[in-house]
Structures are given as C-alpha cells and as structure tokens.
Scaffold this motif. Sequence first.
Motif, PDB file in Angstrom:
ATOM      1  N   GLN A   1       9.227  10.772 -16.538  1.00 28.09           N
ATOM      2  CA  GLN A   1      10.333  10.959 -15.923  1.00 28.09           C
ATOM      3  C   GLN A   1      11.334   9.713 -15.840  1.00 28.09           C
ATOM      4  O   GLN A   1      12.471   9.754 -15.975  1.00 28.09           O
ATOM      5  CB  GLN A   1      10.099  11.197 -14.405  1.00 28.09           C
ATOM      6  CG  GLN A   1      10.148  12.727 -13.934  1.00 28.09           C
ATOM      7  CD  GLN A   1      10.004  12.806 -12.446  1.00 28.09           C
ATOM      8  OE1 GLN A   1       8.859  12.723 -12.092  1.00 28.09           O
ATOM      9  NE2 GLN A   1      10.886  13.243 -11.899  1.00 28.09           N
ATOM     10  N   THR A   2      10.408   8.410 -15.726  1.00 26.89           N
ATOM     11  CA  THR A   2      11.381   7.286 -15.805  1.00 26.89           C
ATOM     12  C   THR A   2      11.722   6.724 -16.935  1.00 26.89           C
ATOM     13  O   THR A   2      12.875   6.002 -17.456  1.00 26.89           O
ATOM     14  CB  THR A   2      10.672   6.208 -14.826  1.00 26.89           C
ATOM     15  OG1 THR A   2      11.264   4.984 -14.749  1.00 26.89           O
ATOM     16  CG2 THR A   2       9.254   6.048 -15.158  1.00 26.89           C
TER      17      THR A   2
ATOM     18  N   ASP B   1       8.510   2.468 -13.894  1.00 29.07           N
ATOM     19  CA  ASP B   1       9.486   1.572 -14.523  1.00 29.07           C
ATOM     20  C   ASP B   1       8.948   0.508 -15.028  1.00 29.07           C
ATOM     21  O   ASP B   1       9.076  -0.164 -16.031  1.00 29.07           O
ATOM     22  CB  ASP B   1      10.712   1.063 -13.685  1.00 29.07           C
ATOM     23  CG  ASP B   1      11.504   2.246 -13.097  1.00 29.07           C
ATOM     24  OD1 ASP B   1      11.898   3.297 -14.103  1.00 29.07           O
ATOM     25  OD2 ASP B   1      11.918   2.469 -11.816  1.00 29.07           O
TER      26      ASP B   1
ATOM     27  N   LYS C   1       3.414  12.247 -16.035  1.00 25.23           N
ATOM     28  CA  LYS C   1       4.549  13.007 -15.725  1.00 25.23           C
ATOM     29  C   LYS C   1       5.635  12.009 -15.152  1.00 25.23           C
ATOM     30  O   LYS C   1       7.172  11.798 -15.781  1.00 25.23           O
ATOM     31  CB  LYS C   1       4.175  13.916 -14.742  1.00 25.23           C
ATOM     32  CG  LYS C   1       5.800  14.652 -14.488  1.00 25.23           C
ATOM     33  CD  LYS C   1       5.428  15.864 -13.444  1.00 25.23           C
ATOM     34  CE  LYS C   1       6.798  16.474 -12.888  1.00 25.23           C
ATOM     35  NZ  LYS C   1       6.947  17.265 -11.685  1.00 25.23           N
TER      36      LYS C   1
ATOM     37  N   ILE D   1       7.938  18.168 -20.744  1.00 28.55           N
ATOM     38  CA  ILE D   1       8.925  17.056 -20.617  1.00 28.55           C
ATOM     39  C   ILE D   1       8.538  16.047 -21.790  1.00 28.55           C
ATOM     40  O   ILE D   1       9.426  15.035 -21.929  1.00 28.55           O
ATOM     41  CB  ILE D   1       8.973  16.380 -19.306  1.00 28.55           C
ATOM     42  CG1 ILE D   1       7.591  15.998 -18.860  1.00 28.55           C
ATOM     43  CG2 ILE D   1       9.659  17.368 -18.156  1.00 28.55           C
ATOM     44  CD1 ILE D   1       7.677  15.087 -17.797  1.00 28.55           C
ATOM     45  N   ALA D   2       7.453  15.783 -22.592  1.00 28.63           N
ATOM     46  CA  ALA D   2       7.248  15.132 -23.484  1.00 28.63           C
ATOM     47  C   ALA D   2       8.056  15.457 -24.673  1.00 28.63           C
ATOM     48  O   ALA D   2       8.484  16.532 -24.910  1.00 28.63           O
ATOM     49  CB  ALA D   2       5.737  15.256 -23.921  1.00 28.63           C
ATOM     50  N   THR D   3       8.667  14.347 -25.350  1.00 27.60           N
ATOM     51  CA  THR D   3       9.506  14.852 -26.575  1.00 27.60           C
ATOM     52  C   THR D   3       8.431  15.477 -27.614  1.00 27.60           C
ATOM     53  O   THR D   3       9.002  16.402 -28.184  1.00 27.60           O
ATOM     54  CB  THR D   3       9.711  13.230 -27.295  1.00 27.60           C
ATOM     55  OG1 THR D   3      10.063  12.317 -26.412  1.00 27.60           O
ATOM     56  CG2 THR D   3      10.658  13.547 -28.320  1.00 27.60           C
TER      57      THR D   3
ATOM     58  N   LEU E   1      12.870   8.510 -19.142  1.00 28.88           N
ATOM     59  CA  LEU E   1      13.901   9.169 -19.698  1.00 28.88           C
ATOM     60  C   LEU E   1      15.172   8.376 -19.694  1.00 28.88           C
ATOM     61  O   LEU E   1      15.989   8.442 -20.362  1.00 28.88           O
ATOM     62  CB  LEU E   1      14.211  10.589 -18.875  1.00 28.88           C
ATOM     63  CG  LEU E   1      13.185  11.589 -19.392  1.00 28.88           C
ATOM     64  CD1 LEU E   1      13.030  12.834 -18.383  1.00 28.88           C
ATOM     65  CD2 LEU E   1      13.356  12.146 -20.569  1.00 28.88           C
ATOM     66  N   ASP E   2      15.142   7.490 -18.728  1.00 28.67           N
ATOM     67  CA  ASP E   2      16.405   6.478 -18.205  1.00 28.67           C
ATOM     68  C   ASP E   2      16.499   5.664 -19.643  1.00 28.67           C
ATOM     69  O   ASP E   2      17.555   5.500 -19.773  1.00 28.67           O
ATOM     70  CB  ASP E   2      16.109   5.594 -16.962  1.00 28.67           C
ATOM     71  CG  ASP E   2      15.736   6.488 -15.870  1.00 28.67           C
ATOM     72  OD1 ASP E   2      16.478   7.502 -15.821  1.00 28.67           O
ATOM     73  OD2 ASP E   2      15.409   5.777 -14.832  1.00 28.67           O
ATOM     74  N   LEU E   3      15.295   5.476 -20.332  1.00 32.92           N
ATOM     75  CA  LEU E   3      15.808   4.455 -21.288  1.00 32.92           C
ATOM     76  C   LEU E   3      15.606   5.289 -22.523  1.00 32.92           C
ATOM     77  O   LEU E   3      15.614   4.673 -23.819  1.00 32.92           O
ATOM     78  CB  LEU E   3      14.635   3.473 -21.344  1.00 32.92           C
ATOM     79  CG  LEU E   3      14.437   2.434 -19.977  1.00 32.92           C
ATOM     80  CD1 LEU E   3      13.451   1.390 -20.474  1.00 32.92           C
ATOM     81  CD2 LEU E   3      15.863   1.656 -19.941  1.00 32.92           C
ATOM     82  N   ASP E   4      15.707   6.503 -22.660  1.00 27.68           N
ATOM     83  CA  ASP E   4      15.470   7.491 -23.883  1.00 27.68           C
ATOM     84  C   ASP E   4      14.456   7.084 -24.662  1.00 27.68           C
ATOM     85  O   ASP E   4      14.554   7.035 -25.906  1.00 27.68           O
ATOM     86  CB  ASP E   4      16.784   7.331 -24.564  1.00 27.68           C
ATOM     87  CG  ASP E   4      17.014   8.423 -25.708  1.00 27.68           C
ATOM     88  OD1 ASP E   4      16.372   9.344 -25.546  1.00 27.68           O
ATOM     89  OD2 ASP E   4      17.628   8.118 -26.527  1.00 27.68           O
TER      90      ASP E   4
ATOM     91  N   ARG F   1       8.238  -1.558 -18.835  1.00 26.01           N
ATOM     92  CA  ARG F   1       8.944  -2.845 -19.353  1.00 26.01           C
ATOM     93  C   ARG F   1       7.740  -3.796 -19.546  1.00 26.01           C
ATOM     94  O   ARG F   1       7.827  -4.504 -20.439  1.00 26.01           O
ATOM     95  CB  ARG F   1       9.431  -3.526 -17.764  1.00 26.01           C
ATOM     96  CG  ARG F   1      11.000  -2.900 -17.448  1.00 26.01           C
ATOM     97  CD  ARG F   1      11.481  -3.549 -16.309  1.00 26.01           C
ATOM     98  NE  ARG F   1      12.819  -2.695 -15.462  1.00 26.01           N
ATOM     99  CZ  ARG F   1      13.524  -3.585 -15.172  1.00 26.01           C
ATOM    100  NH1 ARG F   1      13.752  -4.846 -15.366  1.00 26.01           N
ATOM    101  NH2 ARG F   1      14.775  -2.906 -14.897  1.00 26.01           N
TER     102      ARG F   1
ATOM    103  N   ASN G   1      14.946   0.984 -29.987  1.00 29.92           N
ATOM    104  CA  ASN G   1      14.820   2.137 -29.321  1.00 29.92           C
ATOM    105  C   ASN G   1      14.466   3.277 -30.283  1.00 29.92           C
ATOM    106  O   ASN G   1      14.572   4.594 -29.929  1.00 29.92           O
ATOM    107  CB  ASN G   1      16.284   2.631 -28.587  1.00 29.92           C
ATOM    108  CG  ASN G   1      17.391   2.546 -29.616  1.00 29.92           C
ATOM    109  OD1 ASN G   1      17.497   1.823 -30.469  1.00 29.92           O
ATOM    110  ND2 ASN G   1      18.322   3.654 -29.526  1.00 29.92           N
TER     111      ASN G   1
END
Lengths: 380, 380
Positions: free
Chosen positions: A23-24, A285, A19, A46-48, A26-29, A289, A5
Amino acid sequence: MSFDNSQKIGILGGGQLGKMLIQTALDLDLDISVLDNDPDCPCKSIATNFVKGDISDFQTVYDFGKDLDVLTIEIENVNIESLKKLESEGKKVFPQPHIVENIKNKCTQKQFFKDHDIPTSEFILVSGLKEIADNKEFLPAVNKIGVGGYDGRGVQTIRTEADIEKGFDAPGILEKFVDFDKELAVIVARNSDGEIKTFPVVEMVFHPVANLVEYLFSPAAISNHIAEKANKIAIQTIEAYSLVGLLAVEMFVTKSGEILVNEVAPRPHNSGHHTQKANLVSQYDQHWRAILNLPLGDTKDISMAAMVNILGEENHEGIAQVEGLEKILGQDNVFPFFYGKKKTKPFRKMGHVSILADDFDKLKEKVNFVQENLKVVSKK
Amino acid sequence: MSFDNSQKIGILGGGQLGKMLIQTALDLDLDISVLDNDPDCPCKSIATNFVKGDISDFQTVYDFGKDLDVLTIEIENVNIESLKKLESEGKKVFPQPHIVENIKNKCTQKQFFKDHDIPTSEFILVSGLKEIADNKEFLPAVNKIGVGGYDGRGVQTIRTEADIEKGFDAPGILEKFVDFDKELAVIVARNSDGEIKTFPVVEMVFHPVANLVEYLFSPAAISNHIAEKANKIAIQTIEAYSLVGLLAVEMFVTKSGEILVNEVAPRPHNSGHHTQKANLVSQYDQHWRAILNLPLGDTKDISMAAMVNILGEENHEGIAQVEGLEKILGQDNVFPFFYGKKKTKPFRKMGHVSILADDFDKLKEKVNFVQENLKVVSKK
C-alpha cells in the motif's frame, strides 16, 4: 545513494504485512512481485505480479528471485539457503539472509544477544522435555520452541515441575521467568549507508488467552530514562546485526527498572501498525527507505496513539463478516484497517484499529469502545 | 446506516485519482473493479478486478456495472445514459449520474450556479466563434469549451477582439474576465444521510504556461471571514446538487473580497491531494465514507501544507525516469507520490509532492527545493 525506479522488487510472503508494505510502496510506484502459496492471500490482487509458490522451498524461491533486483520478506519462515545463493549472485537481499537465519531460530537469536552483550534474560538451550526436566531447578521459566513458533504459538510458561509436560519435546530454549512490569517494543530502521532511526517506544498489552498483542499504547508510559535506555538497546541490537531494514525489538522492563530484550523480528511488526496514523512516516514507509538505501524518514509522532488488534471472534469460523464498522467510524480519530482475509477463525488477526487522542484516558476509552463494538464473525 | 463488506464496487476510470482511491480503499478491504481503456493505467495492477473498456461507451459501462453494487467515477467523461439505466435498476451510483451530466458540460454547470443563486461570474452561452464575435462588448472574457476540456485544455482568455480567433468554434461559455486576487478551493463531502463536511480552504497557484495547478497551500492565507464565506458557498453548492460523494469547489476571490464559484468537480481533486498527509482523513478516505453512507471523518488539518504537482519535463517524451528522489526524501516532511504512468510527456501529471511545515516561508522554501530537484524525464 541514487534511486532507480525501474528496479524490480520481490516480497516473500503475501500476508497483511506484505499488503501494508505494498500500500505504501504504491506512493513510490515500486514494481513489486509477491510469492505466497495461498492464492487468496492479502497481497494477491495488489502486487504488480503475484506468484503462487512455497516460500520455504529452495527452487521456488530461487526461481522467483532470479529475475528481480531486490528481495525482502514479510515473514521469517523462508528458504534461507536460496536467499543466500541469490545474495551471492549479486541480488540485494534485505534483511540479509544470515540475519533472518539467526533470528528465525529462537535458540541462535538468544545466543546472539548473549554473545553481543545485549541484555536478555538467563536461559538454557534444551533439546526437548527431558532436558527441561533435567533443569527443573531453573523453574519458573518460559519454554520456547526454537523454530516455527508464530503469533503466540510455540511459547509455554512452565512454573513448576508439574507443568513440564506442557513444554515442547523439540529443540528450544528455557528462559528464566521474568517478573516484568511492562512489555515494550521499539521499531528501529537502518539503511545500507548505516543511517539509523528509532520510532518512539510503545507499550504492549497481551491477550491473556491468545498470547497475542491485544492493544498497545504509544508512547509508553515510562520515564525518559527508561525510554532512552530502550532506544539505545534497540540501536545496539540493529548495529550488532548490521541489519539493513527494520528490526522490531521487544523488551521487558523488570520491576527493578532493568531492560531485557525478549525477542526481535527483522521486518514490519504488529507493534508498529499505529505508525500508519500516528507518524507521518510509517514503519512500512521506513522499511522501503531502509532496503532501497534512501534517507530514513522522521519518526516523530504527531499524537499519542493506541492500536487494537481485531481478532476473529471466538466460536466463529468461516467466511468473514465485519460488524459495527459504522459505529467505530462515527468516532473521531479511530481508523480501522482490514487485512482482506476471506475466512475468519477464533483469534485470527483480521485487522487492527489505530486510535489517536490527547491523553491516556481518552485512548483507553476508545480502545474499550472498539473492543465492544467492532467484531469479525462468520457469515450465517 | 450499516456496512456490508461483501458489496462489489466499480470505478469508471483508472487514472491517478482511481489509484489513490484504491490505496485507501484497501484499508477497508473493499472489493473494487476498475474500467479503463488503457491496460497500462495506474489502477491496472491494484484493482481487485480490472476490465479493459471504454468508459464513454453505453454497452461497455452497462456490462461493467450490471453485476456490481456501487458505482463511482474518477473522471467525468463517462457514459451518463448507461449510469442512469444502472441507477434505475437499483444500483447505487454516486455521484448521481444527472449531477455528473450537469457538471461535465460547463454550460449547464454554469447555468446551474445561476439558477441556484451560487455566486459566479457573469457569462453568456455561445455556440462558437461567431457568437463570441457578436458579443465583443463583453470582452475581456474567458472562453471555455462546454464539453471535453480537461487539465487546462479547453480554456482560452480573450482579452480583445484580436484574440477572438483563439477561441473555440464549438458550444461553450464566455465568462466575464475576473480580476481576481486569489484562487481558492474547498473539498466538501456529503453522504446519503445528508451529513456534510468541508476540508480547510486551500489556495492554488497556477502554472502560467500549462494552466495547471502548479502548487497549493493549505490553509489559504485569507481572513477568517473569507474562509467562512468560502466554506458556506461550498456547502450551499453540494446541497443545491444533493450530491452524494465529494465536490471540489474552485473559487475566485476578487480584489473587492467577493467570492465567485469558478468550476466544480464531482470527485477527488488535485486541490485535495495534500490531505493524504496534512489530514488524518484524506479526501480519498472521505469519498468512500460518503458514497458508502458511513460517518464522515474529521477534516481538521494536522499541519500547514503545500502540494506541488510533478509535471513531465519540457522536451522529454518517452519512458519515464525519476531524478532527485533521494534528495527530496532527505528533507523532513516532504512526501512524494508517483502515479505509475510508464510514459512521460511535457506537463503530463506524473505525481505530486505533499509538504508539511509550521509556517509559510518554510513551505515555500521546500516547494522551491522540490521544484528544483525532482524531475521526471524520459529515459535515454
């Protein structure tokens, strides 16, 4: 297969696909940097880490990628040589640069289909208008520009000799006109371990003027036999490329029931937007993956769905304003997504609406309701 | 009811609830500023605009809010006076500051229930240990500190006289110990037009040491009669407050089938995380619809669900590292959400996992699998 991670990921391109990927993510940080020349692009806030720069410039892409671990794209017009260099230096670049290179040029893409027995329409490679004229016995046909077409631009139907002047005086292809019954698409994913999963086949309805997907239905109203065939062809295509990531495979079903691959895109695609609501694992998502070599998610749909593109209204150009949102949110199972583009212009993709319902008639009714009530206009 | 997509919204607090609010706000392209003192908080890199500052400081909150149109919270320990001033100057502040003021103090919250005939356990307001001792005939009881308790802190069971010294020497309440059968929660939403919708009743299982929700099931394994009663009480409570926004209503079901409201929270809540996957409209979506006075979304669930909190491992403190992600993504319908907290410590909420399945046994099996395989440890 193990997940780190702390790895740093970069996306080339900061548009709506980027974008929705973020958004998705972000679920996995996930730690995501974005490179785009437009400081107002949808990914900006919204990008790091947002880097302003040209994704088609060698040095810019190299400088962006050299301190990252994994690189991906949300649009094909990226600097391939730079990505190849980063790949050769040990970066994970998915989809692989040589595949993006093949796909971004419709000539080499089409040749790839032929060389790998992927069913596709007959075609001739042409260098410009003169070679189109030299092949007039091949008409009616569709002329596609090799490089640079996007969102309906760079495609021209040439029915008769009189239409030839509408073609492109640039390297491209002349495809035999297909008298098709339906246009289908399958989003297929593959990870580095070679695991492959397809989303249900969708049916696309194109806007007659803008040549953009106007709306789509999922699953497509086709026989199981045709669905299985489309599914197999999507798998055959991603395997032929050995692509890691997502591949959107657009196909024609001819009136005789034959399936021909029209085009592919090596990334999340307009024809998979509805998976944000109609599936528990969306195409976005699944992209993560696949490129992070995690187990692919279940692609079963939870409902029939439709997806309507929200295009900028004709005769409106300027600061975007949404009209009718409260009306469409008043309908059950109607879900709008806006892309965060500050300015609208005619036919610009400003957002989309995903709709779930139990049958086709209800879906069509809600598609009509959305098209009549939701508008993106320019501010007065 | 009409929507203005240029309005500027502010969230006080930048933790995981804020992060998940922003993730879904991106669908509507809302312009969101966040105020938080921690420059590494989960909202930092995804807010349109991040402001570092203390949410409990009058001037900081006022300066943050004065150029915004709508203000909301993701935690209750905010400066109420400042929000009241902003409200009096015409800002939309939801939930309304006087309600947050009532709820953030467990003494006034409990008194509100009593004054509005909302069923709750018997209680005594106490100023500290001496008054607890003065009321020893009221034991066994639970002592809750009035202000400042959070995530299991500030709550102490006092079974006998010998336990009194474990209580809080500060203003609080002494609640009659409830011998409950189950703990339930209902998330209810209300918009300015007064439209109200409840999510299905969930059942919470608490961690015996940390006093945090360890996992929950949805819908709760209760009779329709109890579910309807819980639902009615949640509606009664949000109506009594005339709250605009979300209210999480935590309840006990006693062994005799009585329902007692334990506590409420005026915001998205741990007991509603599973709605990101088990419902098409999540509690986060619903929060925006409520405070922007948009039509509330359908709250029907698409599946039975469980939600497991991912807590920092015991004996691990430092830079967070996730272990076992690839294992849990290898299970169908298991969906992890990480909050983006750089540092872990024992029992810190680092994320959660939502799980869907067709029956209770499968859910429980997957809850166990997640608890055994997914860990947040500190980096060696």
